[in-house]
Design an enzyme around this catalytic site. Structure first.
Site, PDB file in Angstrom:
ATOM      1  N   GLU A  57       0.847  -1.179   0.000  1.00 32.88           N
ATOM      2  CA  GLU A  57       0.000   0.000   0.000  1.00 32.88           C
ATOM      3  C   GLU A  57       0.885   1.231   0.000  1.00 32.88           C
ATOM      4  O   GLU A  57       1.695   1.426   0.905  1.00 32.88           O
ATOM      5  CB  GLU A  57      -0.955   0.036   1.199  1.00 32.88           C
ATOM      6  CG  GLU A  57      -1.873   1.250   1.145  1.00 32.88           C
ATOM      7  CD  GLU A  57      -3.062   1.179   2.090  1.00 32.88           C
ATOM      8  OE1 GLU A  57      -3.674   2.240   2.339  1.00 32.88           O
ATOM      9  OE2 GLU A  57      -3.373   0.080   2.588  1.00 32.88           O
ATOM     10  N   ASP A 124       9.887   7.802   1.130  1.00 33.10           N
ATOM     11  CA  ASP A 124       9.376   7.830  -0.241  1.00 33.10           C
ATOM     12  C   ASP A 124       9.469   6.431  -0.849  1.00 33.10           C
ATOM     13  O   ASP A 124      10.553   5.836  -0.904  1.00 33.10           O
ATOM     14  CB  ASP A 124      10.210   8.827  -1.048  1.00 33.10           C
ATOM     15  CG  ASP A 124       9.645   9.125  -2.422  1.00 33.10           C
ATOM     16  OD1 ASP A 124       8.945   8.261  -2.982  1.00 33.10           O
ATOM     17  OD2 ASP A 124       9.921  10.212  -2.944  1.00 33.10           O
ATOM     18  N   ASP A 146      -2.523  12.284  -3.357  1.00 33.90           N
ATOM     19  CA  ASP A 146      -2.648  13.731  -3.550  1.00 33.90           C
ATOM     20  C   ASP A 146      -2.908  13.998  -5.036  1.00 33.90           C
ATOM     21  O   ASP A 146      -2.105  13.600  -5.888  1.00 33.90           O
ATOM     22  CB  ASP A 146      -1.353  14.416  -3.117  1.00 33.90           C
ATOM     23  CG  ASP A 146      -1.515  15.920  -2.959  1.00 33.90           C
ATOM     24  OD1 ASP A 146      -2.244  16.529  -3.779  1.00 33.90           O
ATOM     25  OD2 ASP A 146      -0.901  16.491  -2.041  1.00 33.90           O
ATOM     26  N   LYS A 150      -3.677  21.307  -9.925  1.00 33.97           N
ATOM     27  CA  LYS A 150      -3.249  22.362 -10.831  1.00 33.97           C
ATOM     28  C   LYS A 150      -2.390  21.788 -11.964  1.00 33.97           C
ATOM     29  O   LYS A 150      -1.535  20.936 -11.737  1.00 33.97           O
ATOM     30  CB  LYS A 150      -2.470  23.435 -10.073  1.00 33.97           C
ATOM     31  CG  LYS A 150      -3.312  24.176  -9.044  1.00 33.97           C
ATOM     32  CD  LYS A 150      -2.519  25.247  -8.330  1.00 33.97           C
ATOM     33  CE  LYS A 150      -3.392  25.981  -7.307  1.00 33.97           C
ATOM     34  NZ  LYS A 150      -2.637  27.024  -6.577  1.00 33.97           N
ATOM     35  N   ASP A 182     -11.219  10.439  -5.191  1.00 29.37           N
ATOM     36  CA  ASP A 182     -12.494  11.149  -5.149  1.00 29.37           C
ATOM     37  C   ASP A 182     -12.385  12.476  -5.893  1.00 29.37           C
ATOM     38  O   ASP A 182     -13.278  13.309  -5.815  1.00 29.37           O
ATOM     39  CB  ASP A 182     -12.921  11.403  -3.703  1.00 29.37           C
ATOM     40  CG  ASP A 182     -11.968  12.338  -2.987  1.00 29.37           C
ATOM     41  OD1 ASP A 182     -10.741  12.186  -3.162  1.00 29.37           O
ATOM     42  OD2 ASP A 182     -12.428  13.234  -2.254  1.00 29.37           O
ATOM     43  N   TYR A 222     -10.059   9.436   5.498  1.00 30.38           N
ATOM     44  CA  TYR A 222     -10.167  10.405   4.407  1.00 30.38           C
ATOM     45  C   TYR A 222     -11.426  10.156   3.588  1.00 30.38           C
ATOM     46  O   TYR A 222     -12.131  11.106   3.221  1.00 30.38           O
ATOM     47  CB  TYR A 222      -8.936  10.315   3.498  1.00 30.38           C
ATOM     48  CG  TYR A 222      -9.032  11.263   2.323  1.00 30.38           C
ATOM     49  CD1 TYR A 222      -8.593  12.577   2.432  1.00 30.38           C
ATOM     50  CD2 TYR A 222      -9.588  10.849   1.110  1.00 30.38           C
ATOM     51  CE1 TYR A 222      -8.697  13.453   1.375  1.00 30.38           C
ATOM     52  CE2 TYR A 222      -9.704  11.723   0.044  1.00 30.38           C
ATOM     53  CZ  TYR A 222      -9.251  13.019   0.179  1.00 30.38           C
ATOM     54  OH  TYR A 222      -9.376  13.884  -0.874  1.00 30.38           O
TER      55      TYR A 222
END
Length: 241
Positions: A57, A124, A146, A150, A182, A222
């Site tokens: 994950e 990371d 995330d 933009k 989402d 979330y």
């Protein structure tokens, strides 16, 4: 070997001050589960229990999903990657059963009923790719990453050709990459990127296959927030071909 040129990471590594209990979990219990530079990626020895499959994950957030999956599937090993220390601490709280306000026991152990089938990489994930052998994983989860909505930040999105190449290498043939989001920008971006990648096949045959939670789904904090705010998630499963 690890990547010589460390990629730039965009995002938070720390949030609000971590309470003393969770700080102790990070200092005293995380080393038992942490993947290091010297970790051998051997199915027989990586976990403290025998496993039939291994899942990864990427960005497990507060840890609800990986903790729930690991509890429901004791014969599956789970590698969780998360750079956000507060999230790592929360996962440790979930799997030990130690609450924020609780007095710490003399010896910290897994919650009764759990097996030792979670390992944690608290950096990371791209730094770990080169250490992992080909076709090592049965399933990969990328849940609510995330979106970097933009246009000028599009290169920061995790779903990109370079990362997909690594995920394809790590997945066994027939393995599943599950992406949940989402955000409408990230949904469109993911569909486009995955359609352009010949290594994966979308498993959906109708809208119900991707507009509703999979049968084995575990909700996250979330996601619950997104539902309250009226944002509807999609669940995209891709098979390694």
């Amino acid at each position: 070997m690890f990547l010589e040129d460390k990629p730039h990471f965009f995002g938070r590594r720390k949030g609000r001050v971590i309470r003393k209990t969770k700080t102790t979990l990070l200092e005293s219990f995380l080393p038992n589960l942490r993947i290091s530079q010297n970790t051998a990626f051997d199915k027989e020895t990586l976990f403290g229990t025998e496993v039939d499959e291994i899942c990864l994950e990427i960005g497990f957030g507060n840890g609800e999903h990986i903790a729930g999956q690991a509890h429901k599937n004791p014969r599956t090993g789970y590698i969780g990657a998360e750079v956000f220390q507060n999230g790592v601490a929360n996962l440790l709280s979930l799997i030990t059963g130690i609450k924020i306000t609780a007095d710490l026991p003399e010896k910290i152990t897994l919650e009764p009923g759990r097996v030792d089938n979670i390992r944690i990489w608290d950096d990371d994930i791209r730094l770990l790719f080169k250490n992992m052998p080909n076709q090592f994983l049965d399933k990969i989860y990328l849940l609510f990453p995330d979106p970097w909505p933009k246009k000028r930040h599009a290169s920061r999105r995790f779903v990109n050709p370079e990362n997909l190449q690594e995920l394809s290498r790590l997945l066994k043939k027939g393995g599943i990459l599950r992406i949940a989001t989402d955000h409408k920008v990230y949904k469109s971006w993911t569909l486009h990127q995955m359609h352009a990648c010949p290594d994966f096949k979308w498993t959906a045959t109708c809208g119900n296959d991707w507009k509703h939670e999979p049968a084995d789904w575990v909700q996250t904090k979330y996601q619950r927030k997104a539902i309250r705010e009226g944002r509807r998630a999609v669940f995209l499963d891709y098979e390694k071909v």
